[in-house]
Design an enzyme around this catalytic site. Structure first.
Site, PDB file in Angstrom:
ATOM      1  N   ASP A 231      38.580  48.081  37.890  1.00 33.11           N
ATOM      2  CA  ASP A 231      39.344  48.914  38.809  1.00 33.11           C
ATOM      3  C   ASP A 231      40.244  49.881  38.036  1.00 33.11           C
ATOM      4  O   ASP A 231      40.601  49.618  36.881  1.00 33.11           O
ATOM      5  CB  ASP A 231      40.209  48.040  39.721  1.00 33.11           C
ATOM      6  CG  ASP A 231      39.368  47.228  40.702  1.00 33.11           C
ATOM      7  OD1 ASP A 231      38.246  47.664  41.021  1.00 33.11           O
ATOM      8  OD2 ASP A 231      39.836  46.152  41.138  1.00 33.11           O
TER       9      ASP A 231
ATOM     10  N   TYR B  48      39.917  37.375  30.946  1.00 35.91           N
ATOM     11  CA  TYR B  48      40.939  38.309  31.415  1.00 35.91           C
ATOM     12  C   TYR B  48      42.337  37.768  31.111  1.00 35.91           C
ATOM     13  O   TYR B  48      42.558  36.554  31.135  1.00 35.91           O
ATOM     14  CB  TYR B  48      40.848  38.501  32.936  1.00 35.91           C
ATOM     15  CG  TYR B  48      39.577  39.123  33.440  1.00 35.91           C
ATOM     16  CD1 TYR B  48      39.456  40.508  33.590  1.00 35.91           C
ATOM     17  CD2 TYR B  48      38.494  38.326  33.793  1.00 35.91           C
ATOM     18  CE1 TYR B  48      38.288  41.074  34.077  1.00 35.91           C
ATOM     19  CE2 TYR B  48      37.318  38.887  34.283  1.00 35.91           C
ATOM     20  CZ  TYR B  48      37.221  40.252  34.417  1.00 35.91           C
ATOM     21  OH  TYR B  48      36.056  40.814  34.899  1.00 35.91           O
TER      22      TYR B  48
ATOM     23  N   ASP C  92      46.486  43.772  45.036  1.00 33.50           N
ATOM     24  CA  ASP C  92      46.991  44.325  43.778  1.00 33.50           C
ATOM     25  C   ASP C  92      47.984  45.429  44.124  1.00 33.50           C
ATOM     26  O   ASP C  92      48.433  45.530  45.279  1.00 33.50           O
ATOM     27  CB  ASP C  92      45.847  44.824  42.879  1.00 33.50           C
ATOM     28  CG  ASP C  92      45.037  45.962  43.508  1.00 33.50           C
ATOM     29  OD1 ASP C  92      45.466  46.520  44.552  1.00 33.50           O
ATOM     30  OD2 ASP C  92      43.975  46.309  42.953  1.00 33.50           O
TER      31      ASP C  92
ATOM     32  N   ARG D 164      41.714  39.602  41.605  1.00 31.07           N
ATOM     33  CA  ARG D 164      42.629  39.916  42.708  1.00 31.07           C
ATOM     34  C   ARG D 164      42.628  38.805  43.751  1.00 31.07           C
ATOM     35  O   ARG D 164      43.682  38.418  44.275  1.00 31.07           O
ATOM     36  CB  ARG D 164      42.211  41.228  43.379  1.00 31.07           C
ATOM     37  CG  ARG D 164      42.546  42.473  42.598  1.00 31.07           C
ATOM     38  CD  ARG D 164      42.204  43.703  43.397  1.00 31.07           C
ATOM     39  NE  ARG D 164      40.770  43.940  43.484  1.00 31.07           N
ATOM     40  CZ  ARG D 164      40.165  44.539  44.515  1.00 31.07           C
ATOM     41  NH1 ARG D 164      40.875  44.907  45.561  1.00 31.07           N
ATOM     42  NH2 ARG D 164      38.868  44.754  44.501  1.00 31.07           N
TER      43      ARG D 164
END
Length: 245
Positions: free
Chosen positions: A52, A80, A94, A186
């Site tokens: 994103d 991540y 988010d 998310r």
């Protein structure tokens, strides 16, 4: 679209290259692909897994014949790091939308913050965000979500190998996740906040590894662009220095 002749220095990219890019914030994955396609002149360019605009980190970009490896790379394990902000939620899970539903987090303990990760490891079912590129009836569901139309999504099976809270600076907690393909960090933020009873949203995200490819091996997009420009300029610069016949 038919491939046009490319600059001599770009022929290795026409044959096939894997480019490891540290995608900057605010850029879409497609923006990065488009920039490399324009600079190389190679039509077959793609990426192995969307990041994103509000996420940074490892983006694998393939050119030429190496685009056939994209599905292989997309199926690899991913790592991540980032932050969740506790005590509120957002419609997009988010910071693309404004925080709402604020709740008091003063009663949370360090033990609770660590314990709340446990339900989200192993093989689990995860509900994707309504604001995502998943298609329903041929259209990305985020288009309906942006119009306030409710879309019914089904939970999907995913695998989270590890999920740990690495630092606590309330209302922010830092995390590290190692997971399989199809995992929405998310959604993990949203579900983690629900488990704690106070809500949460993802406030930063960086993809640090895809399979054996580490972010430490990647170049910034600016470095990749400068390298491609230098490759194209080198022959011209050399010929300009030659004396006239």
């Amino acid at each position: 679209m038919k491939q046009k002749p490319v600059h001599e220095a770009m022929k290795p990219y026409l044959e096939g290259q894997v480019i490891l890019v540290d995608k900057p914030l605010q850029w879409t994955s497609f923006d990065a692909v488009k920039k490399i396609r324009n600079l190389t002149g190679v039509m077959k360019v793609g990426h192995a897994g969307t990041l994103d605009p509000l996420a940074s980190g490892m983006l694998i970009i393939c050119t030429g014949k190496f685009t056939k490896k994209i599905n292989e790379y997309m199926g690899m394990e991913k790592e991540y790091t980032g932050t969740f902000t506790l005590g509120a939620t957002t419609p997009t899970y988010d910071l693309e939308s404004e925080p709402e539903n604020f709740k008091d987090i003063s009663g949370l303990t360090t033990q609770q913050l660590h314990d709340a990760t446990r339900p989200f490891t192993g093989s689990i079912m995860q509900m994707p965000p309504a604001h995502s590129a998943i298609k329903k009836d041929g259209k990305p569901v985020y288009l309906a979500a942006r119009k306030g139309i409710e879309v019914q999504l089904d939970p999907r099976p995913i695998v989270i190998h590890s999920f740990e809270i690495t630092r606590i600076e309330l209302p922010v907690v830092h995390f590290k996740v190692v997971c399989g393909t199809g995992t929405y960090i998310r959604s993990l933020a949203h579900d983690y906040g629900k488990e704690l009873g106070v809500g949460a949203y993802m406030s930063s995200l960086c993809r640090t590894r895809i399979g054996a490819f580490s972010l430490t091996e990647a170049q910034s997009l600016e470095q990749v662009m400068d390298h491609l420009k230098q490759l194209k300029a080198a022959p011209a610069a050399a010929s300009e220095g030659q004396p006239d016949a």
